[in-house]
Design a protein around this motif. Sequence first.
Motif, short mmCIF file in Angstrom:
data_model
loop_
_atom_site.label_atom_id
_atom_site.label_comp_id
_atom_site.label_asym_id
_atom_site.label_seq_id
_atom_site.Cartn_x
_atom_site.Cartn_y
_atom_site.Cartn_z
N GLU A 18 27.19 28.32 138.58
CA GLU A 18 26.86 27.11 139.34
C GLU A 18 27.94 26.04 139.24
O GLU A 18 27.90 25.06 139.99
CB GLU A 18 25.52 26.55 138.84
CG GLU A 18 24.35 27.51 139.01
CD GLU A 18 23.09 27.02 138.31
OE1 GLU A 18 23.10 25.86 137.82
OE2 GLU A 18 22.12 27.78 138.23
N PHE A 19 28.89 26.21 138.32
CA PHE A 19 29.94 25.21 138.11
C PHE A 19 31.09 25.47 139.10
O PHE A 19 32.19 25.89 138.73
CB PHE A 19 30.44 25.24 136.67
CG PHE A 19 29.43 24.74 135.67
CD1 PHE A 19 29.51 23.45 135.19
CD2 PHE A 19 28.40 25.56 135.22
CE1 PHE A 19 28.57 22.98 134.27
CE2 PHE A 19 27.47 25.11 134.31
CZ PHE A 19 27.55 23.81 133.83
N SER A 20 30.84 25.20 140.35
CA SER A 20 31.75 25.60 141.43
C SER A 20 33.09 24.87 141.41
O SER A 20 34.06 25.33 142.02
CB SER A 20 31.08 25.38 142.79
OG SER A 20 30.69 24.02 142.94
N GLU A 21 33.18 23.72 140.73
CA GLU A 21 34.42 22.94 140.68
C GLU A 21 35.25 23.24 139.44
O GLU A 21 36.34 22.68 139.26
CB GLU A 21 34.10 21.44 140.72
CG GLU A 21 33.36 21.00 141.97
CD GLU A 21 34.16 21.26 143.23
OE1 GLU A 21 35.36 20.89 143.25
OE2 GLU A 21 33.60 21.83 144.18
N LEU A 22 34.77 24.11 138.58
CA LEU A 22 35.40 24.35 137.28
C LEU A 22 36.81 24.91 137.43
O LEU A 22 37.03 25.88 138.17
CB LEU A 22 34.53 25.32 136.46
CG LEU A 22 34.64 25.24 134.94
CD1 LEU A 22 34.29 23.86 134.43
CD2 LEU A 22 33.75 26.29 134.30
N GLU A 23 37.76 24.31 136.70
CA GLU A 23 39.14 24.76 136.72
C GLU A 23 39.58 25.31 135.36
O GLU A 23 40.49 26.15 135.29
CB GLU A 23 40.07 23.62 137.12
CG GLU A 23 39.84 23.14 138.55
CD GLU A 23 40.79 22.02 138.94
OE1 GLU A 23 41.64 21.62 138.09
OE2 GLU A 23 40.69 21.51 140.08
N ARG A 24 38.94 24.83 134.27
CA ARG A 24 39.33 25.27 132.92
C ARG A 24 38.06 25.53 132.11
O ARG A 24 37.20 24.64 132.00
CB ARG A 24 40.19 24.21 132.24
CG ARG A 24 41.52 23.95 132.97
CD ARG A 24 42.28 22.79 132.38
NE ARG A 24 41.56 21.53 132.55
CZ ARG A 24 41.55 20.79 133.63
NH1 ARG A 24 42.23 21.19 134.71
NH2 ARG A 24 40.88 19.66 133.68
N LEU A 25 37.98 26.71 131.51
CA LEU A 25 36.80 27.10 130.73
C LEU A 25 37.26 27.65 129.38
O LEU A 25 37.97 28.66 129.32
CB LEU A 25 36.00 28.16 131.49
CG LEU A 25 34.74 28.72 130.81
CD1 LEU A 25 33.77 27.60 130.45
CD2 LEU A 25 34.08 29.75 131.71
N TRP A 26 36.85 26.97 128.31
CA TRP A 26 37.27 27.31 126.95
C TRP A 26 36.07 27.88 126.19
O TRP A 26 35.12 27.17 125.90
CB TRP A 26 37.81 26.07 126.24
CG TRP A 26 38.88 25.36 127.01
CD1 TRP A 26 38.70 24.40 127.96
CD2 TRP A 26 40.29 25.55 126.92
NE1 TRP A 26 39.91 23.97 128.47
CE2 TRP A 26 40.91 24.66 127.84
CE3 TRP A 26 41.10 26.37 126.13
CZ2 TRP A 26 42.28 24.59 127.99
CZ3 TRP A 26 42.47 26.29 126.28
CH2 TRP A 26 43.05 25.41 127.20
#
Length: 378
Positions: free
Chosen positions: A251-259
Amino acid sequence: MVAKKAVKKAARKSGDTSRAKEWKRLEKQFSNALGKASMGGYPAELEPRGMSFEHAFDPSPLLPPDYLQFVKELGYRWITTGETALGFLPPRWMLNLSQQMGEPGRKWEAVRAEREAGTHTYRFVMFASRDINDVNGYCFGKSEDGDALVVWNVEDSLPESELGPFSTWLEQEMQALGEALSELDEEREDADDEELGEPLGLEGESLEMAVAVKLPKKGGAEGVLAAFSRTEKELTLNGRKLGTLPASIGEFSELERLWLGSTGLKQLPGELGRLGKLKRLDLSFNRELRSLPPEVGQLQALESLNLKNTGLTSLPEELGRLERLTFLDLQATELKSLPACLFQMKSLKTLDLYWTPIPPEEIERLRQALPDCKVGTL
């Protein structure tokens, strides 16, 4: 053009002046020649987004007095010409990179098992770096000829050779930096400073100094994601014992960085493939993560994928569809042979295969297939 003779004189001067003063003088020369973007410092509180292992260690027995005096006076400084750089690591980064170093004469699997169990006795501590991606730089450790603490050269995460006491090493490094500055050609000196600035990228790899969102202590992984807006561009969950990644991550459609380093993940949902804007994904130090879902091939914006110290034994063939991927870290994974998808990834610039049992002849074939990619191995 900075006069070479003047640079050498400043770098070599000693006697009633401390090494810290000599460093300040060198910084001034860099600033005058290249601008303020060529020098700076790291906050002591800088915290990596995730530590390599849960069990930290006390580095103080491995830190010589002259080094402690140097950082007491200056803090953790850096200098760069854009091509040549040196940065002194703040405390938590010292621990983090030290955890990633191997030990001469020992198999990485044995060292890693000790560090995971918290039983490892650290013999080296990294204090300065030229390149954190490949863990290149300098560490302190005891001399092979006795108990004196000396500087060791670190290449591709392994201490290789002694370089002498800290003060001697520092004088030589300052002289080398000064000479690198004086030898810059006219074209480079007249260029803008877009290539300059913080050389190791520590600030971008560190947690924010102030955490805006207070994560819930209960509610499991789903509760953790519920604490964030679905319009977030970055999620930092390193160290949170999630165990699973909920399907709601899609659902996090704008996410660019995921740690997601050191989060205890065992598998990933296919909904991860819905993150069409994701550029950077960090799954490092999840030892129970054995495979990736084929949907990772849908992450068409992905540029960097960190799978270091995961339990991966294979990669999905769909990974070969990632045309923008330039960085892939497979260090210390369980891969015993090269997945076919790697040979399709023509955009790769850096591929880390350190501490893997992949046969050398396979790696050589990959180098031939990807001539523009730096393939790191031990």
